[in-house]
Write a protein that holds these residues in place. Structure first.
Motif, PDB file in Angstrom:
ATOM      1  N   VAL A  41       0.841  -1.192   0.000  1.00  0.00           N
ATOM      2  CA  VAL A  41       0.000   0.000   0.000  1.00  0.00           C
ATOM      3  C   VAL A  41       0.881   1.248   0.000  1.00  0.00           C
ATOM      4  N   LYS A  42       0.519   2.239  -0.823  1.00  0.00           N
ATOM      5  CA  LYS A  42       1.246   3.515  -0.826  1.00  0.00           C
ATOM      6  C   LYS A  42       0.287   4.643  -1.167  1.00  0.00           C
ATOM      7  N   ILE A  52      -4.140  28.729  -2.841  1.00  0.00           N
ATOM      8  CA  ILE A  52      -5.291  28.869  -1.947  1.00  0.00           C
ATOM      9  C   ILE A  52      -6.572  28.759  -2.770  1.00  0.00           C
ATOM     10  N   GLY A  53      -7.478  27.897  -2.316  1.00  0.00           N
ATOM     11  CA  GLY A  53      -8.731  27.679  -3.027  1.00  0.00           C
ATOM     12  C   GLY A  53      -8.697  26.499  -3.974  1.00  0.00           C
ATOM     13  N   GLU A  54      -7.506  26.042  -4.353  1.00  0.00           N
ATOM     14  CA  GLU A  54      -7.396  24.884  -5.235  1.00  0.00           C
ATOM     15  C   GLU A  54      -7.488  23.587  -4.436  1.00  0.00           C
ATOM     16  N   SER A  55      -7.895  22.511  -5.125  1.00  0.00           N
ATOM     17  CA  SER A  55      -8.025  21.203  -4.491  1.00  0.00           C
ATOM     18  C   SER A  55      -7.365  20.130  -5.347  1.00  0.00           C
ATOM     19  N   PHE A  56      -7.021  19.032  -4.722  1.00  0.00           N
ATOM     20  CA  PHE A  56      -6.594  17.834  -5.436  1.00  0.00           C
ATOM     21  C   PHE A  56      -6.950  16.628  -4.572  1.00  0.00           C
ATOM     22  N   ARG A  57      -6.926  15.440  -5.141  1.00  0.00           N
ATOM     23  CA  ARG A  57      -7.366  14.259  -4.411  1.00  0.00           C
ATOM     24  C   ARG A  57      -6.207  13.306  -4.161  1.00  0.00           C
ATOM     25  N   LEU A  58      -6.154  12.812  -2.936  1.00  0.00           N
ATOM     26  CA  LEU A  58      -5.203  11.787  -2.536  1.00  0.00           C
ATOM     27  C   LEU A  58      -5.942  10.463  -2.341  1.00  0.00           C
ATOM     28  N   LYS A  59      -5.249   9.364  -2.576  1.00  0.00           N
ATOM     29  CA  LYS A  59      -5.820   8.038  -2.299  1.00  0.00           C
ATOM     30  C   LYS A  59      -4.694   7.074  -1.957  1.00  0.00           C
ATOM     31  N   LEU A  60      -5.081   5.959  -1.364  1.00  0.00           N
ATOM     32  CA  LEU A  60      -4.111   4.909  -1.080  1.00  0.00           C
ATOM     33  C   LEU A  60      -4.187   3.870  -2.189  1.00  0.00           C
ATOM     34  N   ILE A  97       1.670  18.739   6.386  1.00  0.00           N
ATOM     35  CA  ILE A  97       1.631  17.321   6.064  1.00  0.00           C
ATOM     36  C   ILE A  97       0.190  16.816   6.155  1.00  0.00           C
ATOM     37  N   ILE A  98      -0.262  16.135   5.110  1.00  0.00           N
ATOM     38  CA  ILE A  98      -1.548  15.444   5.111  1.00  0.00           C
ATOM     39  C   ILE A  98      -1.260  13.969   5.414  1.00  0.00           C
ATOM     40  N   THR A  99      -1.989  13.395   6.386  1.00  0.00           N
ATOM     41  CA  THR A  99      -1.727  12.017   6.823  1.00  0.00           C
ATOM     42  C   THR A  99      -2.938  11.123   6.576  1.00  0.00           C
ATOM     43  N   ALA A 100      -2.654   9.909   6.106  1.00  0.00           N
ATOM     44  CA  ALA A 100      -3.692   8.875   5.957  1.00  0.00           C
ATOM     45  C   ALA A 100      -3.313   7.707   6.857  1.00  0.00           C
ATOM     46  N   TYR A 107       0.532   7.084   6.149  1.00  0.00           N
ATOM     47  CA  TYR A 107       1.067   7.478   4.849  1.00  0.00           C
ATOM     48  C   TYR A 107       0.916   8.995   4.754  1.00  0.00           C
ATOM     49  N   THR A 108       1.945   9.684   4.247  1.00  0.00           N
ATOM     50  CA  THR A 108       1.934  11.151   4.306  1.00  0.00           C
ATOM     51  C   THR A 108       2.203  11.786   2.942  1.00  0.00           C
ATOM     52  N   CYS A 109       1.707  13.005   2.795  1.00  0.00           N
ATOM     53  CA  CYS A 109       1.948  13.837   1.617  1.00  0.00           C
ATOM     54  C   CYS A 109       2.270  15.254   2.091  1.00  0.00           C
ATOM     55  N   SER A 110       3.394  15.801   1.634  1.00  0.00           N
ATOM     56  CA  SER A 110       3.773  17.177   1.965  1.00  0.00           C
ATOM     57  C   SER A 110       3.078  18.124   0.992  1.00  0.00           C
TER      58      SER A 110
END
Length: 421
Positions: A41-42, A52-60, A97-100, A107-110
């Motif tokens: 898993v990653k 600011i105001g923009e979005s994106f999606r993270l997934k495992l 840092i966003i953590t899952a 699992y993290t994303c900077s």
């Protein structure tokens, strides 16, 4: 015997059924453990920059869609970025840092969040020239200028310098914000009170085509500024030429132009000392006894000239690769080689009689070392550009028509014999 054959047949049938149903035929094969599954898993990305105001999606990656509901998402600082079910939205400038969390593993994303704005907040531009303002992190709705007569702007963000002065370009954007760019329109470098390094070394922002091309202007040189307008310093250690004009006390301390140079090799050094520019100029000529050519020759002393890089013909597309690559090195036969724009500046602006100091220089000269460090030119392309005469970009900070016509230029002679190049 028949019973034994029947037993073997039954065993073979059972093995076949087991293999069809996915049951391991060998007791040595094991199912993957939870630990092995988690090792596969990653997170879909480990870093991301947004506005600011923009979005994106993270997934495992590596888990089923049914298991996605088991992921616990969290943000280190929600004032910078929020996250919900893997959707990350920028809320303020900064880095977090966003953590899952999933089955005990993290699992993290900077994430770096930037403030929307313009590509430039301040810009100096020469009169009659244009540049384009672009918007970052949102979309432009409209462009306006505080002084259209100084600098106008169209609906695509193209700003045109019309008259010497200052103007503010305002851009209303879809996010409801208005961003501004301060524009200073100047006639030539002498109008700028506090020039930046790019103002003093314009070749550092030029394209390769402009640095080596031929603008097609071959008008006879007839008038020039007076001889005391500038003083040149050629530093052989750092391979730079520096032009200065007078300060309020009459001393040559005000920098006007910095130039990267190729100077004399150890076996044919550029002579040191203080000289007066002589009155012999050539626009585009061949060096006697060679198949080499150069643009904008300005004689310093005897056989020593300021001139451009070298060419194999009267066509700029035939530039020699080594002469461009060797700018900033000790390689010439004594002459001072320059980019075409720098050689052109000397050709038109540095009058006969101008004082030129050629010094050895030293590593202890930190000020000149810093100038040299910043004098970086465009990389030479692997494929030769067309370089059509007269179709070369011109982004320099002066024009021939700007040059003061204070003294008549009278062509002299090449007293020192053929050029050393």
């Amino acid at each position: 015997m028949k019973k034994l054959k029947l037993i073997f047949t039954l065993i073979a049938a059972l093995l076949l059924i087991a293999s069809v149903n996915g049951t391991p035929a060998s007791s040595k094969t094991k199912a993957k453990s939870d630990t092995e599954i988690l090792e596969e898993v990653k997170i879909s990305r480990d870093s991301k920059t947004i506005y600011i105001g923009e979005s994106f999606r993270l997934k495992l990656i590596g888990i089923s869609s049914d298991d996605a509901s088991e992921i616990i998402w969290s943000s280190e600082n929600e004032s910078i970025a929020e996250v919900e079910n893997g959707k990350v939205t920028g809320t303020g400038e900064g880095r977090i840092i966003i953590t899952a969390e999933y089955k005990g593993n993290t699992y993290t994303c900077s994430v770096k969040v930037k403030t929307p704005g313009l590509s430039e907040e301040k810009r100096r531009v020469r009169i009659n020239y244009s540049f384009t303002l672009s918007v970052k992190g949102t979309k432009a709705v409209s462009f306006t200028s505080s002084k259209k007569k100084v600098a106008s702007v169209d609906e695509n963000g193209v700003v045109t310098a019309n008259k010497k002065g200052n103007a503010v370009i305002s851009v209303l954007c879809e996010n409801g914000e208005t961003y501004t760019c301060e524009v200073e329109v100047y006639l030539n470098i002498m109008d700028i009170e506090n020039p930046t390094f790019a103002d003093l070394a314009p070749t550092t922002t030029m394209s390769f085509e402009e640095l080596v091309g031929d603008n097609g202007i071959y008008d006879e040189l007839t008038m020039m500024p007076e001889a005391g307008t500038y003083r040149l310093v050629v530093d052989l250690y750092h391979k730079v030429v520096m032009a200065y004009t007078r300060d309020e006390n009459g001393e040559y301390t005000v920098p006007v132009r910095y130039m990267l140079a190729g100077v004399g090799a150890s076996g044919s050094p550029t002579p040191t000392g203080t000289f007066k520019m002589e009155n012999y100029r050539l626009r585009y000529e061949r060096f006697n006894g060679t198949d080499c050519y150069g643009q904008y020759w300005s004689i310093l002393k005897g056989r020593i000239y300021f001139h451009s890089i070298l060419y194999n013909s009267f066509d700029a597309k035939d530039y020699t690769v080594t002469s461009y690559d060797n700018l900033g090195k000790s390689v010439s036969h004594g002459c001072i080689r320059l980019t075409v724009p720098d050689a052109r500046w000397i050709y038109y602006n540095v009058a006969p009689g101008t004082e030129v100091e050629v010094r050895k220089g030293s590593s202890s000269d930190k000020e000149t070392a810093e100038i040299r460090k910043k004098l970086k030119l465009a990389k030479r392309p692997d494929t030769r550009p067309a370089l059509k005469m007269g179709e070369i970009p011109d982004t320099d900070n002066w024009t021939i028509s700007d040059v003061p016509h204070e003294e008549e230029f009278i062509q002299g002679s090449q007293n020192g014999g053929e050029a050393a190049y």
